[in-house]
Design a protein around this motif. Structure first.
Motif, PDB file in Angstrom:
ATOM      1  N   VAL A  93       0.704  -1.176   0.024  1.00 55.11           N
ATOM      2  CA  VAL A  93       0.041  -0.011   0.003  1.00 55.11           C
ATOM      3  C   VAL A  93       0.913   1.371   0.009  1.00 55.11           C
ATOM      4  O   VAL A  93       1.677   1.378   0.835  1.00 55.11           O
ATOM      5  N   ARG A  94       0.574   2.156  -0.693  1.00 57.29           N
ATOM      6  CA  ARG A  94       1.423   3.296  -0.909  1.00 57.29           C
ATOM      7  C   ARG A  94       0.564   4.567  -0.775  1.00 57.29           C
ATOM      8  O   ARG A  94      -0.476   4.761  -1.460  1.00 57.29           O
ATOM      9  N   ASN A  95       1.080   5.486   0.110  1.00 55.71           N
ATOM     10  CA  ASN A  95       0.618   6.740   0.111  1.00 55.71           C
ATOM     11  C   ASN A  95       1.189   7.933  -0.350  1.00 55.71           C
ATOM     12  O   ASN A  95       0.653   9.172  -0.819  1.00 55.71           O
ATOM     13  N   GLY A  99      10.536   4.343  -3.930  1.00 58.77           N
ATOM     14  CA  GLY A  99      10.957   2.970  -4.171  1.00 58.77           C
ATOM     15  C   GLY A  99      10.842   2.782  -5.724  1.00 58.77           C
ATOM     16  O   GLY A  99      10.773   3.504  -6.733  1.00 58.77           O
ATOM     17  N   THR A 100      10.304   1.366  -6.048  1.00 62.15           N
ATOM     18  CA  THR A 100      10.132   0.857  -7.019  1.00 62.15           C
ATOM     19  C   THR A 100       9.034   1.674  -7.894  1.00 62.15           C
ATOM     20  O   THR A 100       9.062   1.856  -9.308  1.00 62.15           O
ATOM     21  N   MET A 101       7.995   2.357  -7.392  1.00 63.70           N
ATOM     22  CA  MET A 101       6.906   2.958  -7.814  1.00 63.70           C
ATOM     23  C   MET A 101       7.319   4.311  -8.734  1.00 63.70           C
ATOM     24  O   MET A 101       7.188   4.487  -9.691  1.00 63.70           O
ATOM     25  N   VAL A 174       4.950   6.252   4.400  1.00 60.91           N
ATOM     26  CA  VAL A 174       5.070   6.644   3.080  1.00 60.91           C
ATOM     27  C   VAL A 174       4.318   5.138   2.175  1.00 60.91           C
ATOM     28  O   VAL A 174       3.684   5.275   1.191  1.00 60.91           O
ATOM     29  N   ASP A 175       4.768   4.047   2.638  1.00 58.90           N
ATOM     30  CA  ASP A 175       4.263   2.815   2.105  1.00 58.90           C
ATOM     31  C   ASP A 175       4.607   1.679   2.852  1.00 58.90           C
ATOM     32  O   ASP A 175       5.409   1.871   3.975  1.00 58.90           O
ATOM     33  N   PHE A 176       3.816   0.401   2.682  1.00 56.25           N
ATOM     34  CA  PHE A 176       4.517  -0.881   3.609  1.00 56.25           C
ATOM     35  C   PHE A 176       3.782  -2.002   2.696  1.00 56.25           C
ATOM     36  O   PHE A 176       3.117  -1.719   1.773  1.00 56.25           O
ATOM     37  N   CYS A 202       8.187  -1.293   5.696  1.00 58.48           N
ATOM     38  CA  CYS A 202       7.355   0.124   5.604  1.00 58.48           C
ATOM     39  C   CYS A 202       8.296   1.037   5.385  1.00 58.48           C
ATOM     40  O   CYS A 202       9.776   0.871   5.563  1.00 58.48           O
ATOM     41  N   ARG A 203       7.958   2.080   4.729  1.00 60.37           N
ATOM     42  CA  ARG A 203       8.778   3.418   4.655  1.00 60.37           C
ATOM     43  C   ARG A 203       8.104   4.361   5.679  1.00 60.37           C
ATOM     44  O   ARG A 203       7.295   4.689   5.483  1.00 60.37           O
ATOM     45  N   LEU A 204       9.076   4.647   6.378  1.00 59.81           N
ATOM     46  CA  LEU A 204       8.715   5.835   7.577  1.00 59.81           C
ATOM     47  C   LEU A 204       9.723   7.161   7.503  1.00 59.81           C
ATOM     48  O   LEU A 204      10.856   6.720   7.683  1.00 59.81           O
TER      49      LEU A 204
HETATM   50  P1  TYD Z   1       8.991  -1.372  -3.274  1.00 61.81           P
HETATM   51  O1  TYD Z   1       9.169   0.259  -3.510  1.00 61.81           O
HETATM   52  O2  TYD Z   1       8.235  -1.973  -4.291  1.00 61.81           O
HETATM   53  O3  TYD Z   1      10.277  -1.943  -3.348  1.00 61.81           O
HETATM   54  P2  TYD Z   1      11.856  -1.576  -3.011  1.00 61.81           P
HETATM   55  O4  TYD Z   1      11.399  -1.578  -1.299  1.00 61.81           O
HETATM   56  O5  TYD Z   1      12.727  -2.576  -3.353  1.00 61.81           O
HETATM   57  O6  TYD Z   1      12.081  -0.349  -3.412  1.00 61.81           O
HETATM   58  O7  TYD Z   1       8.343  -1.372  -1.726  1.00 61.81           O
HETATM   59  C1  TYD Z   1       7.340  -0.833  -1.346  1.00 61.81           C
HETATM   60  C2  TYD Z   1       7.031  -1.314   0.056  1.00 61.81           C
HETATM   61  O8  TYD Z   1       6.824  -2.471   0.328  1.00 61.81           O
HETATM   62  C3  TYD Z   1       8.522  -0.750   1.102  1.00 61.81           C
HETATM   63  O9  TYD Z   1       8.255  -0.314   2.133  1.00 61.81           O
HETATM   64  C4  TYD Z   1       9.135  -2.041   0.975  1.00 61.81           C
HETATM   65  C5  TYD Z   1       8.021  -3.163   1.065  1.00 61.81           C
HETATM   66  N1  TYD Z   1       8.470  -4.417   0.509  1.00 61.81           N
HETATM   67  C6  TYD Z   1       8.994  -5.101   1.424  1.00 61.81           C
HETATM   68  O10 TYD Z   1       9.016  -5.120   2.519  1.00 61.81           O
HETATM   69  N2  TYD Z   1       9.171  -6.505   0.929  1.00 61.81           N
HETATM   70  C7  TYD Z   1       8.815  -6.904  -0.625  1.00 61.81           C
HETATM   71  O11 TYD Z   1       9.436  -8.114  -0.941  1.00 61.81           O
HETATM   72  C8  TYD Z   1       8.436  -5.852  -1.272  1.00 61.81           C
HETATM   73  C9  TYD Z   1       8.243  -5.786  -2.814  1.00 61.81           C
HETATM   74  C10 TYD Z   1       8.286  -4.446  -0.537  1.00 61.81           C
END
Ligand code: TYD
Length: 253
Positions: A93-95, A99-101, A174-176, A202-204
């Protein structure tokens, strides 16, 4: 203590058979990995922090009626959980973009998204957990239509809960990522939140300074990971007193 039977060893945790049928024990290791385990290190105390933080979040989810696998914490590194059949999806879930997005879509990191966006990755380390669509999930039978509705609802409820908890201590969620599992009551099946919820997944970001308080500190070499996780734990009041590193025994007169 009786020897536990190991069921599975992952990158950050070991799963053991639990004391009763339908239970497992999750042991949180100090190992940190990133980029599909290309980057590895051992971070003193990380397992203890993630065990305590995951307990805190799962207990909170239980209190607001979001079903999850947590039963109780056993010690500094282990927790007793309901065993479940893990759905082979990483539910993200992303707010805010990160990262990859950000890389995939060329959106600056930190851009607020118009609404929470839910993504699914197929859980397979050898493939690097590829992003998949609901079409793939349905066609390959990884989850049913009903499961997908339940997964979406769980993911958004976890997002609201986690965003609020973090907002209260000056942190932006940010996302998790979560994982969900199936438990069976006779013929009846339901989905619960499983695995862990911790700064590893998570991203915090600190709301004032933007300081990263999550695994990006390790991925991007931004300083001490245990300091970042300790900061999260301290703000939440999860580990106010005890140290995460083993202390030498003290002699008492
Ligand atoms: P994402 O931005 O897709 O990948 P990365 O962390 O490699 O840049 O990740 C989004 C969020 O989900 C981020 O907080 C990390 C988490 N995540 C995991 O904990 N394990 C996973 O296998 C993936 C794909 C994401």
């Amino acid at each position: 203590m009786a020897r536990r039977n190991k069921i599975y060893e992952g990158k950050a945790k070991i799963l053991y058979e639990g004391p009763e049928p339908g239970t497992i024990v999750q042991y949180f290791k100090d190992d940190a990995t990133a980029f599909n385990a290309e980057k590895k290190d051992v971070i003193d105390g990380k397992g203890v922090l993630n065990n305590m933080l995951s307990e805190y979040f799962m207990k909170g989810l239980t209190q607001i009626g979001v079903p999850n696998h947590f039963i109780k914490r056993l010690n500094m590194r282990e927790q007793l959980c309901k065993s479940c059949e893990i759905v082979p999806l990483e539910i993200i879930v992303r707010n805010y973009a990160a990262g990859t997005m950000s890389t995939r879509l060329g959106i600056d990191e930190g851009t607020q998204l118009p609404r929470p966006i839910v993504e699914y990755c197929y859980k397979d380390d050898s493939l690097g957990d590829p992003l998949v669509s609901e079409e793939h999930i349905a066609a390959f039978g990884w989850a049913s239509q009903q499961d997908m509705e339940d997964i979406l609802s769980l993911a958004l409820r976890v997002n609201d809960f986690m965003s609020g908890v973090m907002f209260a201590v000056g942190i932006k969620l940010v996302d998790f990522k979560i994982e969900v599992g199936r438990v069976y009551d006779g013929d009846f099946q339901r989905l619960i939140v499983a695995d862990e919820i911790s700064p590893d997944s998570c991203r915090l970001w600190d709301m004032e300074t933007g300081r990263k308080l999550d695994k990006d500190v390790f991925r991007r070499d931004l300083g001490s990971l245990s300091d970042a996780y300790t900061e999260v734990a301290n703000r939440l009041g999860v580990m106010p007193k005890t140290s995460t590193t083993p202390t030498k025994p003290t002699l008492v007169n």
